[in-house]
Design a protein around this motif. Structure first.
Motif, PDB file in Angstrom:
ATOM      1  N   PRO A 168      -3.913   6.118   5.382  1.00 48.20           N
ATOM      2  CA  PRO A 168      -5.224   5.564   5.016  1.00 48.20           C
ATOM      3  C   PRO A 168      -5.949   6.371   3.947  1.00 48.20           C
ATOM      4  O   PRO A 168      -6.677   5.798   3.126  1.00 48.20           O
ATOM      5  N   SER A 218       0.803  -1.221   0.000  1.00 44.97           N
ATOM      6  CA  SER A 218       0.000   0.000   0.000  1.00 44.97           C
ATOM      7  C   SER A 218       0.836   1.271   0.000  1.00 44.97           C
ATOM      8  O   SER A 218       0.361   2.331  -0.404  1.00 44.97           O
ATOM      9  N   SER A 230      -8.173  -3.002  -0.016  1.00 43.76           N
ATOM     10  CA  SER A 230      -7.064  -2.777   0.917  1.00 43.76           C
ATOM     11  C   SER A 230      -7.146  -3.805   2.040  1.00 43.76           C
ATOM     12  O   SER A 230      -8.231  -4.263   2.402  1.00 43.76           O
ATOM     13  N   ALA A 281      -1.762  -2.150   4.707  1.00 42.83           N
ATOM     14  CA  ALA A 281      -2.495  -0.891   4.805  1.00 42.83           C
ATOM     15  C   ALA A 281      -2.279  -0.226   6.161  1.00 42.83           C
ATOM     16  O   ALA A 281      -2.451   0.988   6.290  1.00 42.83           O
ATOM     17  N   ASP A 302      -5.177  -5.110   5.863  1.00 39.37           N
ATOM     18  CA  ASP A 302      -4.205  -5.111   6.945  1.00 39.37           C
ATOM     19  C   ASP A 302      -4.102  -6.554   7.412  1.00 39.37           C
ATOM     20  O   ASP A 302      -4.939  -7.030   8.179  1.00 39.37           O
ATOM     21  N   THR A 331      -4.415   5.339   0.673  1.00 37.89           N
ATOM     22  CA  THR A 331      -4.797   3.963   0.334  1.00 37.89           C
ATOM     23  C   THR A 331      -6.203   3.924  -0.254  1.00 37.89           C
ATOM     24  O   THR A 331      -6.453   3.247  -1.264  1.00 37.89           O
ATOM     25  N   ARG A 332      -7.121   4.651   0.374  1.00 38.19           N
ATOM     26  CA  ARG A 332      -8.481   4.710  -0.178  1.00 38.19           C
ATOM     27  C   ARG A 332      -8.476   5.311  -1.578  1.00 38.19           C
ATOM     28  O   ARG A 332      -9.222   4.862  -2.467  1.00 38.19           O
ATOM     29  N   THR A 350       2.871   7.025   2.957  1.00 35.25           N
ATOM     30  CA  THR A 350       2.744   6.503   1.600  1.00 35.25           C
ATOM     31  C   THR A 350       3.749   7.207   0.696  1.00 35.25           C
ATOM     32  O   THR A 350       3.779   8.443   0.646  1.00 35.25           O
TER      33      THR A 350
END
Length: 292
Positions: free
Chosen positions: A66, A34, A85, A61, A87, A69-70, A277
């Motif tokens: 976050p 991610s 995604s 993730a 975890d 990632t979304r 990220t």
């Protein structure tokens, strides 16, 4: 600049095995990291399974931003790729992955039933580069430790079939990198997240390129954990300051710059500097802070 390359012999064999096995599976899980989804993909592997329904699993993730990632999940879905995604540590996203697998397998299953054939479990293949967490994903899907996992690239060496549920069985394949990194920027990204074997990279070089990004996105964590008060243009000067604050000194008070560089990468990879990220969907390129 040091060149990063790593493609041990077992990857050639694994690629050949994947090519031979692909016709036997119904659905492909493409596992990526991610923190940098584009860089952690292997287009050669995707090409080998191009005719199969594919689900992209953005793993780890818990280590990534976050919001980003979304955004990645939404971008891939807009491009026509079913993305989820996950975890794998906490299990968040497991139900969504299994639902996506069943959705992707449904047309094939319906076709079997229409032909009067006995239904069988959907056969799923997990592919990806080393250390994106394929075995951890599968263990989480199964609900128990069926596969050997390790926080370093190259742990899985042979294919392993695992029954996940009564209607899904999955094949874990070894991680396979591209034979040659044409883009050294992406190679450095992969080295930063731990997808390239530590012995073949220049750790201070990779950590030095990561530092400006960390200073722009995790300054507080760097100040707190490494005592870095400002960012120098020379990475070695930063490492020397960090080593002194951590008490990593050789005889005569010489800073252990290589040790602190390795420590910085380790803490970044473990999420101790925050959920970060490295590649964002709004361009895929370098982030604020001039990562490279």
């Amino acid at each position: 600049m040091p060149v990063i390359q790593w493609f041990p012999g077992h990857m050639t064999k694994a690629k050949r095995t994947l090519q031979e096995t692909a016709p036997l599976v119904d659905v492909v899980l493409e596992i990526v990291d991610s923190r940098c989804p584009p860089a952690s993909r292997n287009p050669d592997l995707v090409a080998l399974v191009a005719t199969k329904p594919r689900i992209m699993v953005l793993n780890k993730a818990d280590l990534a931003d976050p919001v980003q990632t979304r955004a990645w999940v939404e971008r891939y879905r807009q491009e026509g790729t079913l993305a989820v995604s996950l975890d794998a540590v906490k299990g968040t996203g497991v139900k969504e992955v299994l639902a996506a697998v069943r959705e992707a397998y449904a047309p094939r299953l319906a076709d079997w039933v229409a032909r009067g054939r006995k239904p069988r479990p959907g056969r799923v293949m997990a592919i990806g580069i080393p250390n994106v967490g394929k075995s951890s994903v599968i263990n989480r899907l199964v609900g128990r430790n069926k596969l050997h996992v390790g926080n370093k690239p190259g742990v899985t060496r042979g294919k392993q079939w695992v029954r996940i549920t009564t209607d899904v069985e999955l094949l874990d394949m070894p991680g396979i990198l591209v034979p040659k990194f044409d883009d050294q920027w992406e190679a450095t990204l992969l080295a930063a997240i731990g997808c390239v074997k530590e012995e073949v990279i220049d750790v201070p070089d990779v950590a030095g390129k990561l530092l400006p990004f960390l200073w722009s996105n995790a300054e507080g964590a760097l100040r707190e954990r490494f005592g870095l008060e400002s960012l120098h243009d020379d990475p070695l000067a930063n490492f020397a300051e960090m080593a002194r604050k951590r008490g990593l000194l050789r005889g005569g008070g010489v800073p252990e710059t290589e040790k602190v560089a390795a420590m910085l990468l380790k803490e970044f990879r473990e999420g101790k500097l925050g959920r970060l990220t490295l590649q964002r969907p709004a361009g895929d390129g370098a982030l604020p802070g001039d990562f490279l």
